[in-house]
Design an enzyme around this catalytic site. Sequence first.
Site, PDB file in Angstrom:
ATOM      1  N   GLY A 511       0.795  -1.210   0.000  1.00 22.30           N
ATOM      2  CA  GLY A 511       0.000   0.000   0.000  1.00 22.30           C
ATOM      3  C   GLY A 511       0.830   1.262   0.000  1.00 22.30           C
ATOM      4  O   GLY A 511       0.424   2.293  -0.514  1.00 22.30           O
ATOM      5  N   GLY A 513       3.935   1.497  -1.361  1.00 23.63           N
ATOM      6  CA  GLY A 513       4.616   1.598  -2.644  1.00 23.63           C
ATOM      7  C   GLY A 513       5.390   0.334  -2.958  1.00 23.63           C
ATOM      8  O   GLY A 513       5.111  -0.738  -2.424  1.00 23.63           O
ATOM      9  N   ASP A 625      -0.009  -4.119  13.750  1.00 20.53           N
ATOM     10  CA  ASP A 625      -0.157  -4.901  12.511  1.00 20.53           C
ATOM     11  C   ASP A 625       0.781  -6.107  12.536  1.00 20.53           C
ATOM     12  O   ASP A 625       1.522  -6.355  11.586  1.00 20.53           O
ATOM     13  CB  ASP A 625       0.125  -4.021  11.297  1.00 20.53           C
ATOM     14  CG  ASP A 625      -0.429  -4.630  10.001  1.00 20.53           C
ATOM     15  OD1 ASP A 625      -1.304  -5.508  10.091  1.00 20.53           O
ATOM     16  OD2 ASP A 625       0.016  -4.240   8.912  1.00 20.53           O
TER      17      ASP A 625
END
Length: 842
Positions: A511, A513, A625
């Site tokens: 997300g 890059g 995460d």
Amino acid sequence: MGKFQSHEVIVRLLHLLLPLQLLFLQSLSLSYTPPSKYFINCGSQNNTNYTGRTFVGDMSSDSSFTLSPKRDDPVVDSSPSPTTSQLYQTARIFKGPSSYVFHIDQNGTYLVRLHFFPFSSPTDLSTALFDVSVSGLPGLLQNFSVQNTSNLPLIKEFLLTINISKFTVKFEPSQESSFAFVNAIEVFIAPDSFIPHSALLVTRKGSKNSSYKGLLSRVLQKIHRVNVGGGEIEPGLDTLWRNWVPDDTFLFNRSTARNKSYDQPIQYQEGQSEYNYSDRYIAPDNVYSTAKEMNTNKGDQLQSFNISWGFNVTKNATHLLRVHFCDITSASLSVSPWINLYINSIFSRNIKIITLAVPFYLDFVVVSDNSGLLNISIGPHRDSPVNNSFLNGLEIMEIMQELRWVSIKNESKKKYIPLLVGSVVGGLALVCIVLIVFLLQSKCRKGKPAQATDWLPITVDRGLSSHGRIHEATIHSSPVPYLNLGLKIPFAEVQSATKNFSSKLLVGKGGFGNVYQGTLRNGMKVAVKRSQPGHGQGLPEFQTEILVLSKIHHRHLVSLVGYCDERNEMILVYEFMEKGTLRSHLYDSDLPCLSWKQRLEICIGAARGLHYLHTGSEGGIIHRDIKSTNILLDDDFVAKVADFGLSRSGLPNQTHVSTAVKGTFGYLDPEYFRTQQLTDKSDVYSFGVVLLEVLCARPVINPSLPTEQMNLAEWVMVWQKKGLLEQVIDPLLVGKVNLNSLRKFGETAEKCLQEEGADRPTMGDVVWDLEYAFQLQQTAMQREPLEDSTNDAASTFPLPTIQRYPSYSLSISNIHGPERRDGSSETTESEVFSQLRIADGR
């Protein structure tokens, strides 16, 4: 006396400026007018009229959008059909990455439509294979192709919030030998409140009256748009040029329903109601003037049944469901039906009709199950004055990824660049009032200490300054000096390291890059994570990652080599992890199987890294995460936790942080999802899922499996509670794991996965338990080296008693530099620079 005079002046100013203020507010509440831009006729010099709009040729001199680079030739239909619109007789093909950039002068919710029609041409458009991305969201369409199976164009429609000045739609071939194409593009603003901020959440188990929030920060993709009880509504007959299809093909039993039509005007209404009053832009008259109602026998008033529809949707995904009602079936309110609406037979909503011929709608966020089918039913409520039910329309939109530029606090506001004279004056009036109030408040507060308000994430300025320096806040939201300039790396150095971002060195996409492998001039191998230049997405994550990794150093946390913010670039440079992600060594790979000892050491290392994050000198950081793709392995299989873009700091004397839910489905703490209150125990839950992933070597969510096995954590915990955990371990580990070690490992995972965060252990406790499991495995191997299996005699021995020392007795320096089990000393910081060889990096 002076204070009294100041207040008197303010009162007089308010009386003078109030009319101007009202004029300003009135100018901002003008009704919605269908826009005239942006409608692009791709691959053409000519403008063409289609469904009442003018589509501008992308080869014309229109300055409201740009195409970069202009290196790809248009293609023209070699044998157009007389019935084919001119819009679909040209297309633009892209043999390399190319973008349309739209200049946005009004913030709000936008409809984005991409038109694809593979007509006959020397280039076979049906063989195209490509990706489409937009600002803030790569992978809008991935490995996308359009097969010429009908004479109708394929239109992909998305709804998203845009509050940036330049919005980009990018086309990129998926393979070097392939290409991309598009026939037409629409990007135009929708009415205010077209998409709500939140809606009632319906999970697989029903609803607990909780809301799904943050819809405006997500991309929605249209899946179904159905005119119930009526025929097809083509774009030229819809207020926002949408296409509505009949509902007959979705009915389970056509004999249960009949069509109803209405030839009187629809009575649109404004104001407050239990339901959402509709207007012509939410859905056109054609939708509300037709309906499906029960096909009852008038002679049998006891006959009662439901009308049911089934819709194919994405499995295990989240969808926005919008249902449209308008009572055109009743003669008066005394005989108007009370309707039960059912969703997947697990949720029902009673709807009492309060007005006739007045349209309204209801929104729900529905989590689909493994069947890939969303069922909608309507039937009469048991107390209904009449034995009937009806439905007028229905829309289903898949909720996709989060947009990285959208500010939740401001996402519903609009910005109007071309202001009226009256609004300018009114705006000045408001500014004057705010300034005066601010000055008075400043005087009142003078001498008082400032108090923190909200616990905020790290934020940055909207863009980067010309010299590239980032204005920052600390992880506690207090001002600090600029980032360590010693970490800055010149853009030329990054270009050299990656051979100008060569596609041959591309090792991952995410997300943020692309991720490239590179080598700096000093010979150091690095991973370079580069955002899409110039679009501004990922700024908060970019700064968060720099702030976190520049302040913490630990053997089991990935090291930041530096960053680059020149030329509006956002580039992060990490140590390169030779062995890639933990996930890549567990499943879906040809890599050698990790032994149980290796898996335990990797879990212990990652747990130590997390423990340091939670308890380190920076006041405690929550990763938010944790997953197997964010645990990386160096050449010696030493685990390091990576990807801190979603991290949040923990505050002293604060048990939790209220924040919008972010993370990865399958690893997400259910308590955090339910309460939106983030704690370090949320990381503990995610780590517990990783432990099971390590044990079973399978994805945490697998839609292809039976329902009871689809969710890894739920499935394994059933076997854990039966005491039969060995039945579900990785088949490659069978016969190689000591049962005592396995039992301790399973108990550790079970504690991590407790429903309530307060019942979960700390990461320090997890480290201790995993080391205990490692010792049990080592003891078994030393005792019976030839019989290290789940059936060996050692597995029947009671767990040995090992004195436990509190995890908090370790100093930060000890946590930072533990000795390796092989006896070698801790790797120095200068030796560990590397990172991210992940195929699905953020």
